[in-house]
Design an enzyme around this catalytic site. Sequence first.
Site, short mmCIF file in Angstrom:
data_model
loop_
_atom_site.label_atom_id
_atom_site.label_comp_id
_atom_site.label_asym_id
_atom_site.label_seq_id
_atom_site.Cartn_x
_atom_site.Cartn_y
_atom_site.Cartn_z
CG HIS A 38 -2.07 -0.93 1.12
ND1 HIS A 38 -3.04 -1.03 2.10
CD2 HIS A 38 -2.41 -1.84 0.17
CE1 HIS A 38 -3.92 -1.95 1.75
NE2 HIS A 38 -3.55 -2.47 0.60
CE LYS A 56 -10.03 -5.30 5.32
NZ LYS A 56 -9.38 -6.62 5.45
NE ARG A 124 -6.39 -11.71 0.99
CZ ARG A 124 -6.98 -11.12 2.03
NH1 ARG A 124 -6.24 -10.53 2.95
NH2 ARG A 124 -8.28 -11.12 2.14
CG ASP A 137 -7.43 -10.26 6.43
OD1 ASP A 137 -7.23 -9.72 5.33
OD2 ASP A 137 -8.37 -11.07 6.62
#
Length: 286
Positions: A38, A56, A124, A137
């Site tokens: 990100h 997020k 992931r 997460d």
Amino acid sequence: MRDFAAEFGIEKAYDTPAALLADPDIDIVYISTPHNTHAPYIMQALSAGKHVLAEKAITLNAHELATAASLAEEKGLVLAEAMTIYHMPLYRALASRIEAGEFGSLRLAQLSFGSYKPYDMENRFFNPQLAGGALLDIGVYAATLARLFMMSGPDDVVSIMNAAPTGVDETSGIVMRNPQGQMATMTLSLHSKQPKRAVISCDKCYIEIMEYPRADSARIVWTSDGHVEAFSAGTTDYALCYEMADMEAAVAGDVETRGLMRITLDVMDLMDRLRRDWQFRYPEEQ
């Protein structure tokens, strides 16, 4: 890429991120890559003069977020987190009632979120190379909802964590308290199912919210006589539409929507503190 664009009637497609960022017709960039990518994309987009809405958790850690937020401020751009809890009408309506004193003071927030993810250490969810782990997460939802209703961020935090074989956090229990004495507890898991359940306990009632990341309804149980009030606002199916509308409002100058970044900063500080306590760092942080 171009085949995909043609199939779904998308007018423009780009072969590289740089080509997209060079298009003067693009005002806002949405970033939905893995957490640990990100920050680089955010910085590139801001440097190109684009407003940014990033999934997020918005960055890997608080340092990355502070750096990006500083650049956004310098360039007069909006940087925002695509966190559905900020934008669901239910939470704005409940917050308004709390601020009006209808529920009394918040005393305790209890939040659970558990998913059963198969033990594939390459995906992931468990892969540290992709910034895996429950906290970034799913824990970010719980932490954001707690902070949204608390008067300030926590200064006392205790926790315990069980790691997955890769070292990322798989299961955790977290207790926190802010200077006003408001407390929150969070239980998170990536390998056992839990309800997405939030209970906000105030003087005059408690508020129970199921499926809270995109909730449109709540049960309010009143302390005085135990009667239950069914309360709703918004529609779960429009969750991403609310995000887009609020991002447009922020770009247009809406102060309240822009001010949500202070909560994002607090949440990122909290998650950094938890990972320090767990002695876990991602490869990019070594």
